[in-house]
Design a protein around this motif. Structure first.
Motif, PDB file in Angstrom:
ATOM      1  N   GLN A 132       8.484  41.092 136.720  1.00 44.19           N
ATOM      2  CA  GLN A 132       7.868  39.567 136.681  1.00 44.19           C
ATOM      3  C   GLN A 132       6.561  39.328 136.488  1.00 44.19           C
ATOM      4  N   VAL A 133       6.206  38.752 135.504  1.00 42.34           N
ATOM      5  CA  VAL A 133       4.782  38.371 135.409  1.00 42.34           C
ATOM      6  C   VAL A 133       4.379  37.179 136.282  1.00 42.34           C
ATOM      7  N   HIS A 134       3.363  37.441 136.960  1.00 43.98           N
ATOM      8  CA  HIS A 134       2.727  36.490 138.003  1.00 43.98           C
ATOM      9  C   HIS A 134       1.299  36.591 137.957  1.00 43.98           C
ATOM     10  N   GLU A 147       5.037  24.098 140.285  1.00 39.30           N
ATOM     11  CA  GLU A 147       6.447  24.599 141.050  1.00 39.30           C
ATOM     12  C   GLU A 147       6.183  25.645 141.497  1.00 39.30           C
ATOM     13  N   SER A 148       5.168  26.581 141.197  1.00 37.52           N
ATOM     14  CA  SER A 148       5.087  27.904 141.778  1.00 37.52           C
ATOM     15  C   SER A 148       4.159  28.005 142.944  1.00 37.52           C
ATOM     16  N   LEU A 149       3.712  26.837 143.486  1.00 36.54           N
ATOM     17  CA  LEU A 149       3.062  26.722 144.726  1.00 36.54           C
ATOM     18  C   LEU A 149       3.710  27.252 145.867  1.00 36.54           C
ATOM     19  N   ALA A 150       3.353  28.135 146.577  1.00 35.18           N
ATOM     20  CA  ALA A 150       3.625  28.729 147.826  1.00 35.18           C
ATOM     21  C   ALA A 150       2.827  28.427 148.778  1.00 35.18           C
ATOM     22  N   ALA A 151       3.401  27.617 149.859  1.00 36.69           N
ATOM     23  CA  ALA A 151       2.684  27.261 150.799  1.00 36.69           C
ATOM     24  C   ALA A 151       2.742  27.840 152.290  1.00 36.69           C
ATOM     25  N   ALA A 152       2.166  27.350 153.376  1.00 38.43           N
ATOM     26  CA  ALA A 152       2.108  28.142 154.616  1.00 38.43           C
ATOM     27  C   ALA A 152       3.641  27.973 154.807  1.00 38.43           C
ATOM     28  N   GLY A 153       4.444  29.129 155.379  1.00 36.96           N
ATOM     29  CA  GLY A 153       5.591  29.218 155.660  1.00 36.96           C
ATOM     30  C   GLY A 153       6.585  29.603 154.662  1.00 36.96           C
ATOM     31  N   ASP A 154       6.193  29.567 153.607  1.00 36.41           N
ATOM     32  CA  ASP A 154       7.081  29.847 152.234  1.00 36.41           C
ATOM     33  C   ASP A 154       7.157  31.251 152.224  1.00 36.41           C
ATOM     34  N   LEU A 155       8.239  31.726 151.907  1.00 37.40           N
ATOM     35  CA  LEU A 155       8.454  33.220 151.136  1.00 37.40           C
ATOM     36  C   LEU A 155       8.320  33.392 149.791  1.00 37.40           C
ATOM     37  N   PHE A 156       7.495  34.436 149.205  1.00 32.92           N
ATOM     38  CA  PHE A 156       7.681  34.391 147.748  1.00 32.92           C
ATOM     39  C   PHE A 156       8.191  36.045 147.533  1.00 32.92           C
ATOM     40  N   GLY A 171       0.183  30.536 138.407  1.00 37.80           N
ATOM     41  CA  GLY A 171      -0.969  30.077 138.213  1.00 37.80           C
ATOM     42  C   GLY A 171      -1.083  28.529 138.437  1.00 37.80           C
ATOM     43  N   PRO A 172      -2.152  27.869 138.364  1.00 37.89           N
ATOM     44  CA  PRO A 172      -2.335  26.480 138.780  1.00 37.89           C
ATOM     45  C   PRO A 172      -1.873  25.547 137.533  1.00 37.89           C
ATOM     46  N   GLU A 173      -1.330  26.134 136.387  1.00 38.12           N
ATOM     47  CA  GLU A 173      -0.838  25.109 135.321  1.00 38.12           C
ATOM     48  C   GLU A 173       0.562  25.014 135.456  1.00 38.12           C
TER      49      GLU A 173
END
Length: 276
Positions: free
Chosen positions: A74-76, A59-68, A54-56
């Motif tokens: 796990q709550v997400h 550090e949880s921002l996954a950008a292009a090229g990121d693996l998540f 969530g935007p709050e």
């Protein structure tokens, strides 16, 4: 998915395989907080960026090229950054099958691995994820597909935490909260009221909501809705019509069910059921 929320393609690799794939293009869909108790979700962000918590939580921002990687339980969430759209590919692997694959790679692998939410993947790993997705999506020869999945698990395992087991639900030792969680997970067609569930936990309604959310990461209502969506997936895979699913799981009507299903999965019930 509608034109306003992008395009999604979903396919599960047989009813008992424990593996499904999904691709999403140009979507602005905002997923509510939820979890997948029985699956690892392995995703590759192709375009745009999305907050996994969530935007709050920057550090949880996954950008292009990121693996998540979303671990079981796990709550997400999934909230596109800004007023942008995202495109990504995703594999879902049943946690028991993932554990079996892990033991095939490492003979001493006895614990379910826990992965960081996101990390920058080497290009070789990105290509392997795309290859695995393509093979599963095309119903390629089983031997080739299984070899590639094993290769993928072998490449992923070094990124996992090696000093602890994955924590799985239930996430509390509080006997009252566990009784309440069981009640929320059963008889999904029933219209439960807050006072009844709180009484099971031997807490006031206010303190029950706070305690349950602290332990499970979701409010009681959202937790029960998530359970209903999980049950709906199983019923749709078995060929049960959406209208009957809605009735059997306590939704007001088929429209209410379809809206809730789309909110949590990014797919319509028909789009999910047609995955072959």
């Amino acid at each position: 998915m509608s034109a306003t929320s992008g395009r999604a393609h979903f396919r599960y690799d047989g009813p008992d395989s424990g593996i499904a794939v999904m691709s999403v293009e140009a979507s602005r869909h905002r997923f509510p907080k939820h979890s997948h108790e029985s699956y690892y979700i392995i995703g590759l962000m192709e375009e745009g960026a999305s907050y996994c918590y969530g935007p709050e939580q920057e550090e949880s921002l996954a950008a292009a090229g990121d693996l998540f990687v979303i671990n079981p339980g796990q709550v997400h969430s999934g909230v596109p950054a800004g007023n942008t759209s995202v495109s990504y590919r995703m594999l879902s692997i049943n946690r028991d099958r993932f554990a079996s694959l892990g033991r095939s790679v490492n003979d001493d692998e006895t614990l379910l691995p826990e992965f960081p939410m996101r990390f920058k993947a080497a290009e070789d790993l990105c290509r392997l994820i795309r290859r695995t997705y393509a093979l599963l999506d095309r119903s390629s020869p089983q031997l080739l597909t299984e070899e590639t999945i094993l290769d993928l698990v072998a490449e992923l395992l070094p990124h996992a935490s090696r000093d602890k087991a994955l924590r799985l639900p239930p996430f509390t030792d509080h006997p009252g909260l566990r009784r309440a969680e069981e009640l929320l997970s059963l008889d999904l067609e029933e219209n439960l009221d807050l006072s009844t569930i709180a009484a099971e936990a031997a807490l006031s309604p206010y303190h029950f909501i706070r305690s349950f959310k602290r332990s499970y990461g979701l409010s009681p209502h959202k937790y029960r809705t998530q359970k209903r969506i999980g049950a709906a997936k199983a019923m749709l895979r078995q060929g049960v019509a959406a209208a009957e699913v809605a009735q059997r799981l306590g939704f007001y009507d088929q429209s209410h069910f379809s809206n809730a299903f789309h909110s949590y999965t990014g797919l319509t019930p028909r789009g999910y059921a047609s995955g072959t």
